[in-house]
Write an enzyme that holds these catalytic residues in place. Sequence first.
Site, short mmCIF file in Angstrom:
data_model
loop_
_atom_site.label_atom_id
_atom_site.label_comp_id
_atom_site.label_asym_id
_atom_site.label_seq_id
_atom_site.Cartn_x
_atom_site.Cartn_y
_atom_site.Cartn_z
CE LYS A 30 88.64 7.29 44.30
NZ LYS A 30 87.50 6.35 44.35
CB SER A 39 84.52 5.52 43.54
OG SER A 39 85.29 6.00 42.45
#
Length: 363
Positions: free
Chosen positions: A261, A211
């Site tokens: 993230k 991701s």
Amino acid sequence: MNNKEPWLAVNLSMLFPGFGQLYSGKALKGYILITIEAALIVSTVALWVQGSLGGFLTGFGGSILLVWNLFDAHSSSRSGNEDSFETSRKAGKDAWLGIFLTRILPGLGHFYMGQAVRGCAVLVLYIAMNYALVLLSGSVAGAILGLAASIAYLAAACCLLYITEKNPLRYPLLHIKYFIAGMSIVTIITFSGALLVRTYIIQAYTLPTGSMEDTLLTGDHFIMEKLSYNNVDSTDPGRGIGHGDIIVFTPPGTPVQEHVKRCIAVPGDIVSIKNGEVFLNGAKLEEPYAKGETTYSGIEAGRIEGTVPQGKIVVLGDNRRNSLDSRGFGYVPVENVTGRVILLYWNTRQILKMDFSRIGKVR
């Protein structure tokens, strides 16, 4: 004449550089080594927290010093021994050498001492406990098992002194007591120190997904520091979290699973997503790290549109087409943030290809 055991000196210096030299009567050299090694350890931790590649250099220097110190401890302790003692020492198995081998790999010392069955048992137990530690990493059970493993490791080493031939001249009880006490103290200090460092300062982490490509790749091993977000003004609604920080956190509603993230917006920012682009406070956000367009792709639109509430942040994965982030689970409470990614130190696939270009960096 006070003869010294060379392999006892090596074991002491393995506890901490300089200890073996003190045992051998080389006090000045011992204190110098202790001071240098302590300074290197502190420097390494400080540089890692700052995200500096210098932490690798000081860590490497400390490792070189440790190895040299082992050889020096052995030679220093032998220098004043009587020839008759050295001849006797070399004539049979040396339990202190067995302990050294066990500290390299549990069970190896038992094989050296002719205790193959016990060696196999110790080795299997060591492998099983380490496998369990990996499975229980980060939990209370894992911490308890880690302490138990340290105690078992200590016991495996010390028991070698009792399965060798009883010789009070070679293995005086006072030496054994001092060594066991030293091993116990260092084991407790090391375990406690590692737990404190992992909890409050830095922690190693492995990225399980893609991701964050191409900034971080699947299988990347990196260092996360925790001081930046813990030592801030309590009135700061964002806890010091900055735009662009790559963070480790637990999403709302999933208190166990941690994600990695990039922080896009902090409390008070105005966020919108239009035509595959992110707009922050009315201006298009320049994101050279982003891979693909930023869309909701079927996720409920509007989850992060508008002003970011106090105590919340917006996070997005750099690989926008393959990331579960604030577009799906919404705003992230700042108290859910564990730390900030500062340093990439390993990726097995790239290392096997002799590609070191990303080591020590996080874009």
